[in-house]
Write an enzyme that holds these catalytic residues in place. Structure first.
Site, PDB file in Angstrom:
ATOM      1  CE  LYS A  58      -3.513   2.212   2.409  1.00 14.74           C
ATOM      2  NZ  LYS A  58      -4.687   1.940   3.712  1.00 14.74           N
ATOM      3  CD  GLU A  69       9.532  -6.176   6.681  1.00 11.18           C
ATOM      4  OE1 GLU A  69       9.118  -4.929   6.525  1.00 11.18           O
ATOM      5  OE2 GLU A  69       9.239  -6.286   8.028  1.00 11.18           O
ATOM      6  N   GLY A  93      -4.886  -1.971   5.447  1.00 11.55           N
ATOM      7  CA  GLY A  93      -3.914  -3.090   4.938  1.00 11.55           C
ATOM      8  C   GLY A  93      -4.546  -4.624   5.188  1.00 11.55           C
ATOM      9  NE  ARG A  94      -6.055  -3.796  11.328  1.00 10.88           N
ATOM     10  CZ  ARG A  94      -5.402  -2.720  11.694  1.00 10.88           C
ATOM     11  NH1 ARG A  94      -4.275  -2.477  10.814  1.00 10.88           N
ATOM     12  NH2 ARG A  94      -5.905  -1.900  12.397  1.00 10.88           N
ATOM     13  CD  GLU A 144      -1.528  -4.492  11.861  1.00 11.08           C
ATOM     14  OE1 GLU A 144      -0.343  -5.256  11.724  1.00 11.08           O
ATOM     15  OE2 GLU A 144      -1.847  -4.056  10.821  1.00 11.08           O
ATOM     16  CG  HIS A 154      -3.879 -35.865  17.398  1.00  7.89           C
ATOM     17  ND1 HIS A 154      -3.925 -37.260  17.892  1.00  7.89           N
ATOM     18  CD2 HIS A 154      -4.807 -36.006  16.477  1.00  7.89           C
ATOM     19  CE1 HIS A 154      -4.795 -37.937  17.347  1.00  7.89           C
ATOM     20  NE2 HIS A 154      -5.456 -37.282  16.604  1.00  7.89           N
ATOM     21  CE  LYS A 163       5.377  -0.939   8.723  1.00 11.77           C
ATOM     22  NZ  LYS A 163       4.316  -0.287   7.728  1.00 11.77           N
TER      23      LYS A 163
HETATM   24  O1  F6P Z   1       2.148  -4.829   9.539  1.00 14.40           O
HETATM   25  C1  F6P Z   1       1.994  -3.478   9.550  1.00 14.40           C
HETATM   26  C2  F6P Z   1       1.607  -2.866   8.376  1.00 14.40           C
HETATM   27  O2  F6P Z   1       1.349  -1.459   8.357  1.00 14.40           O
HETATM   28  C3  F6P Z   1      -0.010  -3.492   7.999  1.00 14.40           C
HETATM   29  O3  F6P Z   1      -0.860  -2.778   8.374  1.00 14.40           O
HETATM   30  C4  F6P Z   1       0.156  -3.608   6.421  1.00 14.40           C
HETATM   31  O4  F6P Z   1      -0.737  -4.458   6.241  1.00 14.40           O
HETATM   32  C5  F6P Z   1       1.511  -3.883   6.191  1.00 14.40           C
HETATM   33  O5  F6P Z   1       2.333  -3.225   7.132  1.00 14.40           O
HETATM   34  C6  F6P Z   1       2.230  -3.737   4.870  1.00 14.40           C
HETATM   35  O6  F6P Z   1       2.361  -2.484   4.491  1.00 14.40           O
HETATM   36  P1  F6P Z   1       2.266  -2.064   2.947  1.00 14.40           P
HETATM   37  O7  F6P Z   1       1.421  -2.688   2.339  1.00 14.40           O
HETATM   38  O8  F6P Z   1       2.441  -0.486   2.781  1.00 14.40           O
HETATM   39  O9  F6P Z   1       3.704  -2.537   2.373  1.00 14.40           O
END
Ligand code: F6P
Length: 543
Positions: free
Chosen positions: A204, A210, A264-265, A350, A381, A509
């Site tokens: 987003k 990452e 995002g979620r 979150e 199990h 972050k």
């Molecule tokens: O994990 C934290 C977060 O801000 C989430 O809300 C989001 O889904 C994720 O990082 C990834 O962010 P982006 O889509 O901006 O890379």
């Protein structure tokens, strides 16, 4: 939305009073006393059979919980949510993932819904063109693989849906890379052919460490294996920051925008679902949206006493705030949903892992439930021992699909027998008398029986909710996910917290960036002695 401290309401006081007797509630007796209990406490809704009767509640509890929802102005809050008011106040944003699955462009969210439909059409056109071979790899061959590069909401929803929809997938194979771990990147790259792979970068913000690190490594690998000119055909992006995606080198026409009013979620319904849509086709993706829309309609229009997300949220509040339960388990009796608990962990924790209320004050009550789980029967199990005989109260959701996808009645009957048996056993437990009888029948001596009996007793009275769904289809999966989304919303409204920001994660972050700089420059000072020693150890093993 009104910012009411729930503990200051009359309904909360009534619930606290009610709890004094309800805490001794006995489920087994409740069924003996009321033959209609299951009927009275079950909600049927288009293919969903939600049985709340094995919970530590009476009808009276339900009424009192609904009174709490009313006093916290839930009706008004639901209107604000669906009408696109900026209920994510700390980020000054609306929360409109529901607009992504509406076909009502004339509604109050008309412009947003129109934008959502336009972006969905662009995505579907691309998906169809890849699936029917009109859009091909640089060498003219059909794509056979998709790699989704994203993390958090840009990964967990898509991977969960893809795994759940294995029976609906087409010939494309999907891989997901989320963690900033070079080893994982390598393991995925080993499995794919660059000449026929499409890479979908989902971010987003297009600023997540990452995702950018993984995308850069993969683009370099791809350039070495194929060539730089082919990048334009093999890399597409989903982002609300189009400029950053362009700067990364993505062809503008291959950037699929998303909107700041989609968190995002909660974004799997948007272009974030691109990889899934490619893997299951646009028709099945539309099925997911339609199912979610069915749940939206149910949630908006059903009275609270028969409203599934509302009832589930109120139960969470009952256990979390009155019984002081710390966590909840979600046990899907299908391997298809093996990533569902992980998906819910982000969606739920979150969202509702907050300690400041909507007035900016530290809350004086518990919020946010810890959620965890694994598919049954595997989990039987593993951690079921603690559910049956441990000391903690862990309300659990049991989810299953009445019809299997393939014709293995022997398997399915056994799977479902376990599903039904567990909730019954968790409720009934085993008394001392029953344990003694079992041991006698197995031929144990009276001395052995006396010795073993304490370990064979099950207290029972463990609450469960059974969610039995006709069949796993794109529609029912969409409906199930939306059910949990709305449950999260209701909890946040009542706990008087902002469910749609995530400042705790944002902090993480920034913290990593500071230490990364120290690692890159072999600097250890300025840290506590523990962190300093760990950094030195890391450095010595890598140099
Ligand atoms: O994990 C934290 C977060 O801000 C989430 O809300 C989001 O889904 C994720 O990082 C990834 O962010 P982006 O889509 O901006 O890379």
């Amino acid at each position: 939305m009104k910012n009411t401290n729930p503990t200051s309401t009359e309904a909360w006081k009534a619930l606290a009073d009610h709890y004094k007797t309800a805490k001794n509630f006995n489920l087994k007796e409740a069924f003996q006393n009321n033959p209609d209990r299951a009927k009275e406490l079950t909600i049927h809704e288009g293919g969903f059979y939600v049985d709340l009767s094995k919970n530590l509640i009476l009808k009276e509890t339900q009424h009192k919980l609904v009174a709490l929802a009313n006093e916290c102005d839930l009706t008004e809050a639901i209107e604000s949510y669906f009408n696109g008011e900026k209920i994510n106040a700390t980020e000054n944003r609306a929360v409109l993932h529901t607009a992504l699955r509406t076909d009502q462009t004339h509604s109050k969210v008309g412009e947003n819904a129109k934008a959502a439909i336009a972006s969905k059409e662009k995505m579907f056109a691309f998906v169809d063109a890849v699936n029917n071979g009109q859009i091909t790899a640089a060498n003219g061959k059909k794509f056979d693989t998709v790699v989704n590069i994203g993390i958090g909401g840009s990964d967990l929803g898509p991977v969960m849906i893809y795994e759940a929809m294995q029976a609906y997938k087409n010939e494309l194979t999907l891989h997901f890379i989320s963690n900033v771990e070079g080893d994982h990147v390598e393991e995925v790259l080993k499995k794919i052919h660059p000449e026929t792979t499409l890479f979908v970068i989902v971010s987003k913000s297009f600023g997540t460490q990452e995702t950018l690190t993984n995308s850069t490594t993969i683009r370099n690998w791809f350039t070495n294996k194929v060539n730089a000119a082919a990048v334009a055909k093999h890399f597409i992006a989903v982002s609300s920051n189009v400029q950053r995606a362009v700067d990364f080198g993505i062809d503008q026409k291959n950037i699929f925008p998303m909107f700041d009013w989609v968190g995002g979620r909660f974004s799997l319904w948007s272009t974030v679902g691109m990889s899934v849509a490619l893997g299951i086709g646009s028709k099945n993706f539309q099925g997911l949206l339609d199912g979610a829309q069915e749940m939206d309609t149910h949630f908006k229009n059903t009275s609270f006493d028969k409203n599934i997300p509302v009832q589930l949220a109120l139960l969470t509040i009952w256990y979390n705030n009155f019984f002081e339960a710390q966590s909840e388990a979600v046990i899907p009796y299908t391997q298809y949903l093996h990533r569902f608990p992980a998906y819910l962990q982000q969606a739920i924790m979150e969202s509702n892992g907050k300690s400041a209320d909507r007035n900016g004050n530290r809350v004086n009550y518990e919020t946010g439930n810890i959620v965890w789980g694994e598919p049954g029967t595997n989990s039987q199990h593993a951690f079921f021992q603690l559910l049956h005989q441990g000391t903690k109260l862990i309300p659990a959701h049991f989810i299953a699909f009445a019809k299997a996808k393939y014709n293995h009645p022997d398997h399915h009957n056994k799977l479902m027998a376990n599903f039904f048996a567990q909730t019954e056993a968790l409720m009934n437990g085993k008394t001392k008398k029953e344990a003694k009888e079992d041991l006698t029948n197995s031929g144990k001596s009276s001395t052995e029986i006396e010795k073993l009996v304490p370990f064979k007793v099950f207290e029972g009275n463990k609450p469960t909710t059974t969610i039995l769904i006709d069949e796993l289809t794109p529609q029912s999966l969409g409906k199930l996910v939306a059910m949990y989304e709305h449950k999260i919303f209701v909890e946040g409204v009542i706990w008087n917290i902002y469910s749609y920001d995530q400042w705790g994660v944002e902090l993480g972050k920034v913290l990593a960036d500071a230490i990364l700089n120290d690692i890159e420059h072999s600097k250890y000072d300025g840290h506590d002695s523990s962190t300093k020693a760990l950094l030195q150890k890391f450095y010595s093993l890598n140099n």
